[in-house]
Design an enzyme around this catalytic site. Structure first.
Site, mmCIF file in Angstrom:
data_model
loop_
_atom_site.group_PDB
_atom_site.id
_atom_site.type_symbol
_atom_site.label_atom_id
_atom_site.label_comp_id
_atom_site.label_asym_id
_atom_site.label_seq_id
_atom_site.Cartn_x
_atom_site.Cartn_y
_atom_site.Cartn_z
ATOM 1 N N ASP A 1 0.848 -1.177 0.000
ATOM 2 C CA ASP A 1 0.000 0.000 0.000
ATOM 3 C C ASP A 1 0.892 1.237 0.000
ATOM 4 O O ASP A 1 1.708 1.414 0.904
ATOM 5 C CB ASP A 1 -0.868 -0.031 1.266
ATOM 6 C CG ASP A 1 -2.037 0.901 1.186
ATOM 7 O OD1 ASP A 1 -3.064 0.499 0.647
ATOM 8 O OD2 ASP A 1 -1.912 2.037 1.676
ATOM 9 N N ASP B 1 -3.116 2.669 -6.067
ATOM 10 C CA ASP B 1 -2.054 2.771 -5.061
ATOM 11 C C ASP B 1 -1.863 1.518 -4.230
ATOM 12 O O ASP B 1 -1.173 1.557 -3.223
ATOM 13 C CB ASP B 1 -2.299 3.960 -4.141
ATOM 14 C CG ASP B 1 -3.490 3.745 -3.215
ATOM 15 O OD1 ASP B 1 -4.340 2.896 -3.526
ATOM 16 O OD2 ASP B 1 -3.562 4.429 -2.192
ATOM 17 N N GLU B 2 -2.476 0.391 -4.602
ATOM 18 C CA GLU B 2 -2.212 -0.813 -3.825
ATOM 19 C C GLU B 2 -2.302 -2.073 -4.668
ATOM 20 O O GLU B 2 -2.998 -2.100 -5.688
ATOM 21 C CB GLU B 2 -3.117 -0.902 -2.595
ATOM 22 C CG GLU B 2 -4.596 -0.982 -2.882
ATOM 23 C CD GLU B 2 -5.399 -1.048 -1.586
ATOM 24 O OE1 GLU B 2 -5.833 -2.134 -1.224
ATOM 25 O OE2 GLU B 2 -5.562 0.006 -0.944
#
Length: 440
Positions: free
Chosen positions: A42, A159-160
DNA sequence: TCTGGGGTCCTAGGACCC
DNA sequence: TCTGGGGTCCTAGGACCC
């Protein structure tokens, strides 16, 4: 098309091979490594961190990223210095915070919060507009860097990611007597690769499954690396609030609280029968398994999209009749954008839907399935217009959206059969219906 | 002066079919 | 002269996530 259900239906039963309860005790010999080693990675305050690369002078300051549709009111000349940035107090509009730096979070603002509300809490925080191109660029960079270390990656947004480390060479090596030394080293390599490629930090959780990894990556943010194995569950998992489980949102959390269940440990101790009585068989079983840290969902490296949509919130609420002149072109533009998204991504679709949000925040949707798939803007506009005619348009609207579902890979040249039908849709009740989709 | 935009999955009822 | 019962498709709404 191999999208697995996110939760396991009761028919699947619990994953095999696990002991049944919270009865683990300290043992002399270290437990063997689990069959699977799954990482969740993350990025830390991703949008804000990308902006700080561009404006290093803002490091350490409360900064929020977000934006509404209005221009930044007091963004003075772009002379690149701190004083050129807008302050939260100057914002007027309907935007929400997308990301806040850790300094801003310390002031009580967080993502999802309306900017007007955030301005009351942190009037001096810097407000930066969104730059999705930059975020996408950095997203590609960090994912490519991870793929160099471990190629089995599931995309979970900009974003992860999840990463399957089970078969990465060295992951099961014992290092200096530590059976987790090999996998820890790989975790450190992942973080370093991301840092080298982007200049950004991330937090990583490594556990036997996605559920635990998602929880673990959050345990030591920012810039953390957390390993969590089944024996750690009672100590590290059970004290956490139940809502930390990915999939327990505000509603489920409230229902749990009504049962006196606040922590994951209390959830694990709750009788399965009680959970099933409250939540139904499917979710009841899932809650029980989740609280015990069990999850056998695979890491899925590719899935076909199920729907593609466009929507917009107006700067002020619009009335279907009085503001028809504004609504029509907005609606047409959404249909055109949707058509171009479909073309760019190479899909056609058979189900066209509209979504309205009224000024009181109620949402209604209407959809229709066509005999033939299309991606044509005029087709979309025509059928979405038909859907709109079945919705009560008796109060102001806050948002309007258009969606295509039942997607198939295609070039859009296979159909024109739907172009000019006058169709089966009947008006809804006896409410006054206005068609703002037809230009006057 | 609350509350964006783009998604996924689940539930539940009705139509329709065998 | 009730009551069938699965399976699938379609539609609407809702919870949840990033």
């Amino acid at each position: 098309m191999s999208a697995p259900a996110p939760f396991h239906s009761p028919a699947d039963g619990p994953p095999g091979g696990h002991a049944s309860g919270p009865d683990r005790s300290v043992t002399a010999a270290p437990a063997p490594l689990p069959d699977r080693l799954i990482a969740h990675l993350d990025m830390d305050a991703f949008y804000a961190s990308v902006e700080l690369l561009r404006y290093p002078d803002l490091q350490g300051l409360p900064v929020v990223i977000g934006g509404g549709r209005r221009p930044q009111p007091s963004a003075q000349a772009e002379d690149g210095r701190a004083h050129a940035h807008a302050r939260l107090r100057d914002y007027a509009g309907r935007g929400v915070i997308t990301t806040a730096t850790y300094a801003a979070r310390a002031l009580g603002v967080h993502s999802g919060m309306g900017l007007m509300k955030a301005a009351a809490l942190a009037p001096d925080a810097i407000l930066l507009p969104l730059d999705f191109d930059a975020y996408r660029r950095h997203s590609r960079l960090f994912k490519a860097a991870v793929a160099e270390v471990a190629p089995v990656i599931e995309d979970r947004g900009i974003d992860e990611i999840y990463i399957d480390l089970s078969d990465v060479p060295g992951a099961r090596d014992t290092v200096g007597g530590d059976p987790l030394g090999g996998v820890r080293a790989i975790g450190q390599r992942l973080k370093q690769a991301v840092k080298d490629a982007t200049g950004l930090t991330c937090s990583v959780g490594i556990t036997p499954n996605k559920l635990l990894s998602k929880l673990s990556s959050d345990l030591d943010k920012p810039d953390g690396l957390t390993l969590l194995m089944p024996a750690d569950i009672p100590v590290r998992l059970w004290p956490l609030p139940a809502a930390r489980i990915n999939g327990i949102g505000p509603k489920a959390n409230e229902r749990l609280a009504a049962l006196g269940i606040h922590t994951i440990g209390e959830l694990a101790a709750a009788p399965l029968d009680q959970l099933i009585a409250e939540f139904g068989s499917n979710q009841g079983h899932w809650l029980h398994e989740a609280a015990h840290g069990r999850d056998d969902r695979p890491v899925v490296t590719w899935r076909e999209p199920k729907s593609i949509s466009r929507e917009t919130t107006f700067e002020r609420d619009l009335h279907p009749r009085d503001d028809r002149a504004s609504l029509g072109p907005i609606f047409t533009r959404l249909c055109e954008q949707l058509a171009s998204d479909l073309e760019r991504k190479g899909y056609v679709g058979r189900s066209i839907g509209v979504k309205l949000r009224y000024d009181d925040f109620r949402i209604v949707t209407r959809s229709i399935t066509l005999p033939q798939a299309t991606r044509d803007a005029a087709d979309i506009r025509r059928w979405a217009g038909r859907c709109l005619k079945t919705v009560p348009l008796d109060r102001r609207l806050r948002l309007i959206g258009v969606k295509m579902a039942s997607l198939a890979v295609g070039d859009g040249h296979t159909t024109d059969a739907t172009s000019s039908a006058e169709g089966p849709l009947a008006p809804h009740g006896s409410l006054p219906l206005f068609d703002f989709t037809e230009s006057a």
